[in-house]
Design an enzyme around this catalytic site. Sequence first.
Site, PDB file in Angstrom:
ATOM      1  N   SER A   1      -2.785   0.084   5.095  1.00  0.00           N
ATOM      2  CA  SER A   1      -3.897   0.274   5.808  1.00  0.00           C
ATOM      3  C   SER A   1      -4.784   1.617   5.367  1.00  0.00           C
ATOM      4  O   SER A   1      -5.848   1.872   5.832  1.00  0.00           O
ATOM      5  CB  SER A   1      -3.312   0.850   7.279  1.00  0.00           C
ATOM      6  OG  SER A   1      -2.878   2.145   7.186  1.00  0.00           O
TER       7      SER A   1
ATOM      8  N   LYS B   1      -2.906   8.146   8.855  1.00  0.00           N
ATOM      9  CA  LYS B   1      -4.519   7.944   8.988  1.00  0.00           C
ATOM     10  C   LYS B   1      -5.345   8.870   8.978  1.00  0.00           C
ATOM     11  O   LYS B   1      -4.781  10.057   8.881  1.00  0.00           O
ATOM     12  CB  LYS B   1      -4.322   7.010  10.408  1.00  0.00           C
ATOM     13  CG  LYS B   1      -3.595   5.928  10.711  1.00  0.00           C
ATOM     14  CD  LYS B   1      -4.248   4.785  10.321  1.00  0.00           C
ATOM     15  CE  LYS B   1      -3.366   3.691  10.520  1.00  0.00           C
ATOM     16  NZ  LYS B   1      -2.348   3.348   9.803  1.00  0.00           N
TER      17      LYS B   1
END
Length: 151
Positions: free
Chosen positions: A72, A109
């Site tokens: 990701s 993230k």
Amino acid sequence: MIMKLINLNRVKTLEFYIPDNSSKIELPFFDVGISAGFPSPADDFIELTIDLNREFIKHKDTTYFARVKGHSMKNVGITDGDLLIIDKSLEPQNNKIAVCQIDGEFTVKRIKIEKDIVWLIAENEDYEPIKVTSENNFMIWGIVIHSIKSF
């Protein structure tokens, strides 16, 4: 230390490591700059030593390692298998990359802060942003300061 998180019918493993600062790791270091374009003469290089603990760990009591699982964050160069160096003493700030726990799962993230809203942004167009709400069990574990990869 290996932590296992159970989510519905699958087991997700995230490996956390505590740094060992009990010894110095001094390795040869050639402070010439490595050309990524055309080769340059290295006749006048200077051999020094570098201590990787001192270079990468600024706050030894609040630093830990974790291994990345997934893709990701590939657009910022963080990929599956990379070893992250995370500092828990750093304040979470807008646009910093962080290791977070949301609803029992760990993730890495980019943090985006808009007024009273926190977003977790992947650096891969295949992943949607995650809006953190009051219904989520959310904690920022630390800020990523380095990513170490193997080739």
